[in-house]
Design a protein around this motif. Structure first.
Motif, mmCIF file in Angstrom:
data_model
loop_
_atom_site.group_PDB
_atom_site.id
_atom_site.type_symbol
_atom_site.label_atom_id
_atom_site.label_comp_id
_atom_site.label_asym_id
_atom_site.label_seq_id
_atom_site.Cartn_x
_atom_site.Cartn_y
_atom_site.Cartn_z
ATOM 1 N N GLU A 281 0.719 -1.091 -0.057
ATOM 2 C CA GLU A 281 0.004 -0.055 0.020
ATOM 3 C C GLU A 281 0.921 1.316 -0.046
ATOM 4 N N THR A 282 1.853 1.355 0.695
ATOM 5 C CA THR A 282 2.525 2.711 0.957
ATOM 6 C C THR A 282 4.100 2.729 0.258
ATOM 7 N N LYS A 283 4.581 1.800 -0.158
ATOM 8 C CA LYS A 283 5.650 1.857 -0.902
ATOM 9 C C LYS A 283 6.921 2.446 -0.355
ATOM 10 N N MET A 284 7.337 1.848 0.779
ATOM 11 C CA MET A 284 8.416 2.561 1.254
ATOM 12 C C MET A 284 9.421 1.645 1.956
ATOM 13 N N LEU A 285 10.485 1.579 2.434
ATOM 14 C CA LEU A 285 11.197 0.738 3.240
ATOM 15 C C LEU A 285 11.639 1.549 4.784
ATOM 16 N N GLU A 286 11.696 0.703 5.648
ATOM 17 C CA GLU A 286 11.870 1.393 6.943
ATOM 18 C C GLU A 286 12.899 0.710 7.721
ATOM 19 N N SER A 287 13.382 1.281 8.535
ATOM 20 C CA SER A 287 14.465 0.482 9.619
ATOM 21 C C SER A 287 14.257 1.412 10.882
ATOM 22 N N GLU A 288 14.442 0.686 11.966
ATOM 23 C CA GLU A 288 14.054 1.201 13.312
ATOM 24 C C GLU A 288 15.336 1.090 14.086
ATOM 25 N N ASN A 289 15.788 2.197 14.796
ATOM 26 C CA ASN A 289 16.789 2.138 15.735
ATOM 27 C C ASN A 289 16.238 1.520 16.999
ATOM 28 N N ALA A 290 16.797 0.270 17.528
ATOM 29 C CA ALA A 290 16.352 -0.288 18.618
ATOM 30 C C ALA A 290 16.632 0.574 19.802
ATOM 31 N N ASN A 291 17.576 1.335 19.901
ATOM 32 C CA ASN A 291 17.961 2.151 21.072
ATOM 33 C C ASN A 291 17.347 3.287 21.201
ATOM 34 N N THR A 292 16.898 4.132 20.264
ATOM 35 C CA THR A 292 16.057 5.378 20.641
ATOM 36 C C THR A 292 14.776 5.289 20.078
ATOM 37 N N GLY A 293 14.308 4.299 19.539
ATOM 38 C CA GLY A 293 12.851 3.956 18.976
ATOM 39 C C GLY A 293 12.690 4.624 17.718
ATOM 40 N N ALA A 294 13.635 5.557 17.385
ATOM 41 C CA ALA A 294 13.275 6.256 16.205
ATOM 42 C C ALA A 294 13.455 5.541 14.655
ATOM 43 N N LYS A 295 12.479 5.868 13.908
ATOM 44 C CA LYS A 295 12.329 5.000 12.559
ATOM 45 C C LYS A 295 12.798 5.761 11.641
ATOM 46 N N THR A 296 13.353 5.207 10.705
ATOM 47 C CA THR A 296 13.937 5.877 9.308
ATOM 48 C C THR A 296 13.227 5.149 8.369
ATOM 49 N N ILE A 297 12.517 5.991 7.736
ATOM 50 C CA ILE A 297 11.573 5.227 6.474
ATOM 51 C C ILE A 297 12.201 5.796 5.113
ATOM 52 N N TYR B 297 11.964 6.412 1.084
ATOM 53 C CA TYR B 297 10.655 6.240 0.327
ATOM 54 C C TYR B 297 10.965 5.954 -1.198
ATOM 55 N N ILE B 298 9.952 5.487 -1.622
ATOM 56 C CA ILE B 298 9.903 5.210 -3.132
ATOM 57 C C ILE B 298 9.949 6.330 -4.148
ATOM 58 N N VAL C 243 3.084 22.267 -2.443
ATOM 59 C CA VAL C 243 3.895 21.357 -3.264
ATOM 60 C C VAL C 243 3.865 19.967 -3.167
ATOM 61 N N ARG C 244 3.922 19.157 -4.179
ATOM 62 C CA ARG C 244 3.792 17.818 -4.037
ATOM 63 C C ARG C 244 5.298 16.895 -4.457
ATOM 64 N N PHE C 245 5.597 16.246 -3.507
ATOM 65 C CA PHE C 245 6.742 15.529 -3.738
ATOM 66 C C PHE C 245 6.787 14.521 -4.765
ATOM 67 N N ALA C 246 8.094 14.135 -5.390
ATOM 68 C CA ALA C 246 8.001 13.109 -6.575
ATOM 69 C C ALA C 246 8.390 11.858 -5.864
ATOM 70 N N ASN C 247 7.451 11.369 -5.133
ATOM 71 C CA ASN C 247 7.510 9.937 -4.538
ATOM 72 C C ASN C 247 6.213 9.177 -4.936
ATOM 73 N N GLN C 248 6.224 7.939 -4.833
ATOM 74 C CA GLN C 248 5.115 7.087 -5.021
ATOM 75 C C GLN C 248 4.275 6.943 -3.791
ATOM 76 N N ASN C 249 2.880 7.337 -4.034
ATOM 77 C CA ASN C 249 1.893 6.858 -3.032
ATOM 78 C C ASN C 249 2.146 7.649 -1.607
ATOM 79 N N ILE C 250 2.505 8.968 -1.489
ATOM 80 C CA ILE C 250 2.603 9.750 -0.410
ATOM 81 C C ILE C 250 1.873 10.913 -0.739
ATOM 82 N N TRP C 251 1.286 11.471 -1.784
ATOM 83 C CA TRP C 251 0.605 12.591 -2.192
ATOM 84 C C TRP C 251 -0.811 12.370 -1.668
#
Length: 533
Positions: A72-88, A90-91, A507-515
């Motif tokens: 559905e959302t076309k993105m890859l995610e990684s999570e920092n187990a220590n801080t809880g911050a997630k990096t996504i 985007y496609i 402004v629309r970004f040039a990414n898939q399925n986030i607009w």
């Protein structure tokens, strides 16, 4: 979580890339053991592509790394187990052509009402996905009078109302002559500027920018009174005309001039005329360039070969480089636009190089049509992130800004009233930066309540072509946020209060399925959990 054999294959391929390719930037293909390509990763995660159903690859960093599929959302995610911050991650959308405000092709219209010129049907503009219209303001009938009739000013207002109704913006050029050589005195020009600009200023929200106009045929600053750069005394008149235009319009409006050496004269050579206030830095930043004979010849039909300059002659290369080097005091691009001027483009091979070096934002679609067809019929090979394609499509995509979100890092759970931290990396794949000031917000939307938090330290005008990195953004969440699931989005609306909430001006970004076209924002995640203290 159990993974299919296909997902295991992806997982081990990814670990191989991370383990053996760290520090080696490049494009890597995701393949199954059967060697079918299912995606590509630009390491380190500049672009994530999807070729089929593997539209979302999800990686949790820590003890249990996992991939799984989410279409559905076309993105890859990684999570920092220590801080809880997630990096996504985007496609990217590297091929789509879609409308964005204040950039792209402009369509010519005569909207000022003169001689029945009230072409205000913009359905073809909207259907083509364009956001700009260009019109001359024909002052031919007022060359011998100081007063512009109210009926003409009323027609201007009707035109602006139509532009606003259709969600567009307009570029304007006043001119006193079409085929004749104009000889309107300075004092009359200054009075006309004040009268026109009273209406223009009242409608600045729907005006993209002004072309200086008034002098010479077609308002192009040649073939007429006060236009010759060999005449030092006329330089003061030119300075006062530009100063009057700047003083009688909001600082939000760029003013573009036909010849780079006229710009240089105003900004770098002329002292402030006696009895005048100097240009402010903001006013200096507003002055840009319109090239109305793009690629016609080596000097673009005189654009870069103004001779007998009172301040010393400059070579073609120097005049052209002056345009390429134009920057604002805050590090953004100045507005550059224009048109072709003949059925053929003599220097067509230079299109991409010169549009990139001069940071083109907009260009005329209707003049000349045969020249535009040359771009439509010219095939370009793939280059960097650009696919092999017709040159017209590449120009359509890259004129002005084209912002692509690469990744963003933020916590997936937060507490109302507490601190919230976000970092992001983008790329501007266009020829130029955003030209006009535009706020940047983080939006927290639970479907019932929407909270817009402005990132006041971010200036989108500084996002020139290439990588764009946010500094760390620390904000305080509104304390009255209800508990529950939220969309987190990035919103770049128009700065004008009258257009602020209209999605067509965002402004629309040039990414898939986030607009989200109905909200006018770019979705970073739809799974942010907010709780109360």
């Amino acid at each position: 979580m159990l993974m299919s054999n296909r997902m295991h294959q992806l997982f081990f391929l990814f670990l191989t890339l991370i383990g053996f390719s760290c520090g080696n930037q490049g494009n890597y293909e995701l393949r199954t053991n059967e060697a079918s390509i299912i995606g590509r990763i630009e390491y380190p995660f500049g672009n994530i592509y999807s070729e089929n159903t593997f539209d979302r690859l999800h990686l949790n960093a820590g003890n249990n790394n996992q991939f799984w599929n989410d279409t559905e959302t076309k993105m890859l995610e990684s999570e920092n187990a220590n801080t809880g911050a997630k990096t996504i991650y985007y496609i990217a959308d590297l091929t789509g052509i879609f409308p964005n405000p204040e950039r792209g092709w402009h369509n010519r219209r005569d909207v000022d009402g003169r001689n029945g010129n009230d072409d205000r049907d913009f359905s073809d503009v909207i259907a083509a996905g364009h956001t700009l219209v260009h019109s001359y303001l024909r002052l031919d009938d007022f060359r011998n009078t100081d007063i512009i009739p109210q009926s003409y000013l009323d027609d201007m207002q009707e035109a602006f109302d139509a532009i606003r109704f259709h969600g567009l913006k307009i570029i304007l050029r006043p001119t006193h002559a079409w085929t004749e050589t104009p000889s309107v005195p300075e004092d009359r020009i200054l009075k006309h500027i004040e009268q026109l600009n009273a209406v223009i200023s009242a409608n600045a929200d729907v005006i993209c920018h002004l072309e200086a106009g008034y002098l010479g045929k077609w308002g192009e600053w040649h073939s007429g009174r006060y236009t010759e750069l060999s005449n030092r005394s006329d330089g003061d008149t030119r300075w006062r005309i530009i100063k009057r235009i700047l003083d009688t319009t909001p600082n939000s409006l760029p003013i573009v001039m036909r010849y780079p050496m006229h710009i240089r004269e105003i900004l770098d050579e002329l002292p402030t005329p006696e009895g005048c206030e100097p240009l402010t830095q903001v006013q200096r930043d507003r002055l840009g360039h319109h090239n109305d004979c793009f690629l016609f010849s080596d000097d673009d039909r005189g654009t870069y070969s103004r001779m007998n300059l009172w301040f010393g002659n400059q070579s073609l290369e120097q005049q052209k480089q002056y345009t390429f080097d134009m920057l604002t005091s805050y590090g953004g691009n100045k507005l550059v636009g224009g048109e072709t001027c003949s059925p053929a483009i003599d220097r067509i091979d230079d299109t991409q190089t010169e549009m990139a070096e001069a940071n083109w934002t907009e260009i005329n679609l209707n003049f000349w049509r045969d020249a535009i067809k040359m771009w439509k019929n010219r095939w370009l090979p793939a280059s960097n992130n650009d696919q092999a394609e017709w040159e017209f499509d590449r120009i359509s995509r890259k004129l002005g800004y084209r912002l692509r979100l690469i990744d963003a890092a933020f916590p997936m759970t937060a507490v109302a009233g507490d601190n919230f931290t976000l970092t992001a990396n983008l790329s501007n794949d266009g020829y130029a930066s955003i030209i006009k000031s535009r706020p940047v917000y983080l939006v927290f939307d639970n479907g019932t309540d929407r909270y817009n938090v402005e990132l006041t330290s971010v200036d989108a005008r500084r996002w020139v072509s290439g990588p764009v990195s946010f500094s760390v953004q620390n904000i305080t969440l509104p304390p009255d946020m209800a508990s529950g699931n939220y969309i987190l989005a990035m919103w770049l609306p128009d700065a004008a209060e009258s257009l602020h909430t209209q999605p067509s001006y965002a402004v629309r970004f040039a990414n898939q399925n986030i607009w989200d076209a109905s909200k006018g924002y770019n979705i970073l995640t739809d799974s942010l959990i907010i709780s109360k203290k």
